[in-house]
Scaffold this motif. Structure first.
Motif, PDB file in Angstrom:
ATOM      1  N   ASP A 285      45.177  29.239  27.167  1.00  0.00           N
ATOM      2  CA  ASP A 285      44.840  30.340  28.048  1.00  0.00           C
ATOM      3  C   ASP A 285      44.473  31.487  27.121  1.00  0.00           C
ATOM      4  O   ASP A 285      45.290  31.967  26.352  1.00  0.00           O
ATOM      5  N   PRO A 286      43.221  31.949  27.144  1.00  0.00           N
ATOM      6  CA  PRO A 286      42.831  32.966  26.163  1.00  0.00           C
ATOM      7  C   PRO A 286      43.608  34.263  26.350  1.00  0.00           C
ATOM      8  O   PRO A 286      43.812  34.741  27.466  1.00  0.00           O
ATOM      9  N   VAL A 287      44.036  34.826  25.239  1.00  0.00           N
ATOM     10  CA  VAL A 287      44.746  36.107  25.241  1.00  0.00           C
ATOM     11  C   VAL A 287      44.176  36.981  24.130  1.00  0.00           C
ATOM     12  O   VAL A 287      43.771  36.481  23.078  1.00  0.00           O
ATOM     13  N   TRP A 288      44.120  38.278  24.415  1.00  0.00           N
ATOM     14  CA  TRP A 288      43.546  39.226  23.466  1.00  0.00           C
ATOM     15  C   TRP A 288      44.455  40.442  23.354  1.00  0.00           C
ATOM     16  O   TRP A 288      45.032  40.900  24.349  1.00  0.00           O
ATOM     17  N   TYR A 316      45.929  41.165  26.963  1.00  0.00           N
ATOM     18  CA  TYR A 316      45.071  40.805  28.095  1.00  0.00           C
ATOM     19  C   TYR A 316      44.962  39.286  28.130  1.00  0.00           C
ATOM     20  O   TYR A 316      44.774  38.644  27.093  1.00  0.00           O
ATOM     21  N   CYS A 317      45.075  38.695  29.316  1.00  0.00           N
ATOM     22  CA  CYS A 317      44.987  37.248  29.441  1.00  0.00           C
ATOM     23  C   CYS A 317      44.127  36.894  30.646  1.00  0.00           C
ATOM     24  O   CYS A 317      43.974  37.685  31.580  1.00  0.00           O
ATOM     25  N   VAL A 327      46.185  40.851  33.531  1.00  0.00           N
ATOM     26  CA  VAL A 327      45.477  39.633  33.907  1.00  0.00           C
ATOM     27  C   VAL A 327      44.052  40.020  34.292  1.00  0.00           C
ATOM     28  O   VAL A 327      43.838  40.926  35.101  1.00  0.00           O
ATOM     29  N   VAL A 328      43.057  39.345  33.711  1.00  0.00           N
ATOM     30  CA  VAL A 328      41.672  39.795  33.879  1.00  0.00           C
ATOM     31  C   VAL A 328      40.768  38.762  34.543  1.00  0.00           C
ATOM     32  O   VAL A 328      39.554  38.917  34.573  1.00  0.00           O
ATOM     33  N   SER A 329      41.322  37.695  35.097  1.00  0.00           N
ATOM     34  CA  SER A 329      40.490  36.676  35.730  1.00  0.00           C
ATOM     35  C   SER A 329      39.994  37.144  37.092  1.00  0.00           C
ATOM     36  O   SER A 329      40.439  38.150  37.629  1.00  0.00           O
TER      37      SER A 329
END
Length: 634
Positions: A285-288, A316-317, A327-329
């Motif tokens: 799960d991409p995280v930044w 941010y994930c 959460v940015v989806s």
């Protein structure tokens, strides 16, 4: 592009400039404190050029305009530039099955005022409704003899009502109907060489690579890293007819930074017809890890600055995971407006124009492509030769890419960059925190994409995406009532972190204390260049900071892409000093709106209306003389 610029300071004060055009550092004008707009042509920038001429509307047009229920303002080519009825509508109760038909019917009724012989001279650009509104901004592209014009566009805004469609507003950049003249005897390659010469680039080794989806010819040239395109068009003029011509975008590098021009040349002679500067000068799960708005800073606006090296980045994930702050989806059950309400694909999933998925392992996705560019110059989308933070597990957090504030703590020392060099950056991911900076820019650009998308800058309105979710087919010759020509993809924003950090330092400082955005027409990659900041002798005394960490700077630049594409209808950009000043104001508003709506403003120690507090060290004025939203002083 628009760029942040600097002026010399006087009596111990500093001033930051925002120029209407690409430039290098200008050290020629004295000033007082903090920030203004400089509309002078900077060193190295070529002047805009337009050979179309001017003509007044004729008697028949003036007579026809009297039947329009609104105020008509005439443009330089003798056609209405804008038509509005203050407090009312231009027309009402128009019976039509669609917004496109309603707009065409109104244009047909007033074709004489627009200098058109027939509405068959128009091709549909878009009839999509404005997101979140019932209004439709229906745009048409002008043709001459069946060939598309360079930038002749007319837009009619209509809204539905129970009694029929209402016409709200109309604007155009049309030329009056005229004969097509000249020949297109030059090959696309020779035409591009002529255009490049007019933009100050002299090359001899140019090769055609084939045709693009929209009929342009793709080219490669020695010394240029990207792919250039050139397309046949017709150039409408005031009095000389519609000239068969070629249209291209030419990019050059100066002192570690970039210049980009739209150039149109005569199809027979290669003579320059038009040149416009396009650069606006900010688990599986991409995280930044990224700063919501900027790192902490000392708001005293004075040496020695004392910027702390505290890492206050948030996580941010894409989907909710332990320790994730944001959460940015595209999931309204977990995502808080305005973050992540629009991305149909995960931020770090690279796509081609057909939507084919690549391998997600770096700062490349459908919306943006961020890479390091210490050497300056240009590059191409998703080119693996460009250094990027890479993670097979898609973990772009502080554990792998720390923020240590190296540019500040070293006192703006470029030696570590020069020692590693562009070629060695990939093997040294944390030198000068370049990976953390690139991730921060990637995160911010994606948040801005989703924010603007939700407000209406979507696939149907010329936004910047590599794949347009199926809205990416182009009918080159649509007819009224027939298939609509929709905007094209293949134009994700390309961001250059720490651009020109090696080549743009002393003695010219051409890539310092600045930021810019080059938009280009729909289908061409907009390009954001973010620079390092430092004190410049006899000029602007900035702290040693990295512009990639100041969201308000690149949000300002992102605003230029939105307004250029929306105002230019995906074809061109607004022109002239007044329009440029309004563009700067919109860029500031975009930054302020985004950060305040996201509830991340202000930068601690600054005002919530400040743009550029972190990069300037000025927590009140930032890059401006007067703060937006506050009364002017003095």
């Amino acid at each position: 592009m628009r760029r942040l610029r600097v002026r010399p300071r006087r009596a111990g004060a500093a001033r930051l400039l925002v120029l209407a055009g690409l430039s290098v550092v200008a050290l020629t004008v004295t000033s007082s404190s903090f920030g203004v707009v400089d509309l002078n042509r900077p060193t190295g920038q070529l002047r805009d050029f337009d050979s179309r001429g001017k003509v007044a509307p004729n008697r028949a047009q003036l007579r026809a305009a009297r039947s329009i229920h609104g105020r008509v303002s005439w443009g330089p080519l003798g056609t209405p530039a804008s038509i509005i009825h203050y407090g009312g509508y231009l027309a009402a109760r128009l019976k039509a099955p669609s917004a496109e038909s309603a707009a065409l019917n109104w244009l047909a009724a007033h074709k004489a005022a627009f200098g058109l012989r027939s509405i068959r001279q128009l091709r549909v650009l878009t009839a999509a409704p404005l997101r979140g509104s019932k209004a439709h901004a229906v745009s048409f592209r002008q043709t001459f003899g069946g060939a598309l014009s360079a930038d002749g566009v007319v837009t009619v805004t209509v809204v539905p009502a129970k009694t029929g469609w209402k016409v709200v507003y109309a604007s155009s950049s049309l030329a009056r109907a005229q004969a097509v003249v000249g020949r297109r005897s030059l090959s696309p390659v020779h035409a591009w060489v002529k255009a490049a010469d007019a933009a100050g680039i002299h090359v001899s080794d140019v090769a055609a690579l084939g045709k693009t989806a929209d009929g342009a010819t793709a080219l490669s040239a020695s010394g240029l890293s990207g792919v250039e395109t050139v397309r046949p068009i017709v150039f409408g003029t005031a009095k000389r007819g519609a000239i068969r011509a070629y249209d291209t975008t030419v990019t050059r590098s100066i002192n570690g930074s970039q210049d980009s021009y739209r150039v149109i040349v005569d199809g027979a002679t290669g003579r320059l017809l038009y040149r416009q500067n396009l650069v606006d000068n900010l688990a599986n799960d991409p995280v930044w890890s990224a700063f919501p708005i900027a790192p902490p800073f000392n708001p005293l606006n004075a040496f020695p600055w004392n910027y702390p090296s505290t890492d206050t980045r948030q996580t941010y994930c894409w989907t909710a995971t332990a320790g994730c702050t944001n959460v940015v989806s595209d999931d309204p059950t977990t995502t808080v407006y305005p973050l992540g309400v629009a991305s149909k694909f995960q931020w770090d999933v690279p796509l081609d124009v057909a939507g084919v998925q690549g391998t997600p392992q770096s700062t490349v996705g459908n919306n943006v492509d961020e890479a390091l560019l210490w050497s300056g110059g240009g590059r191409s989308y998703n080119n693996p030769a460009n250094p990027r933070p890479i993670s097979a597990t898609r973990d772009y957090t502080a554990a792998n890419y720390p923020f240590t504030n190296q540019w500040f703590t070293s006192g703006c020392n470029p030696a570590p960059l020069a020692a590693v060099g562009q070629a060695g950056a990939q093997a040294n991911p944390n030198v000068e925190d370049w990976s953390a900076a690139t991730i921060n820019l990637f995160n911010g650009h994606n948040r801005l994409h989703d924010y603007a998308y939700y407000l209406g800058w979507d696939e149907g309105h010329w936004n910047a995406q590599q794949y347009n979710n199926g809205v990416n087919t182009v009918d080159p010759t649509p007819t009224p009532g027939g298939p609509t020509a929709t905007p094209i993809g293949n134009d994700a924003i390309m961001g250059q972190s720490q651009d020109g950090a090696i080549s743009g330092g002393p003695p010219t400082y051409g890539a310092r204390d600045n930021a810019n955005m080059g938009t280009g027409a729909d289908g061409l990659h907009p390009s954001t260049n973010m620079f390092l900041w430092q004190p410049l002798p006899g000029a602007f005394y900035a702290p040693c900071v990295d512009g990639d960490y100041d969201v308000t700077v690149f949000a300002h630049e992102f605003g230029h892409a939105v307004e250029n594409r929306m105002i230019g209808k995906g074809v061109g950009a607004r022109q002239g000093f007044p329009a440029g000043a309004m563009g700067e104001a919109f860029g500031d508003m975009n930054a302020i709106e985004f950060t305040n709506e996201s509830h991340v403003a202000p930068v601690p120690g600054s005002d919530r209306y400040t743009v550029g507090a972190y990069v300037t060290g000025n927590g009140y004025n930032g890059i401006r003389d007067f703060l937006a939203g506050r009364p002017m002083g003095g």
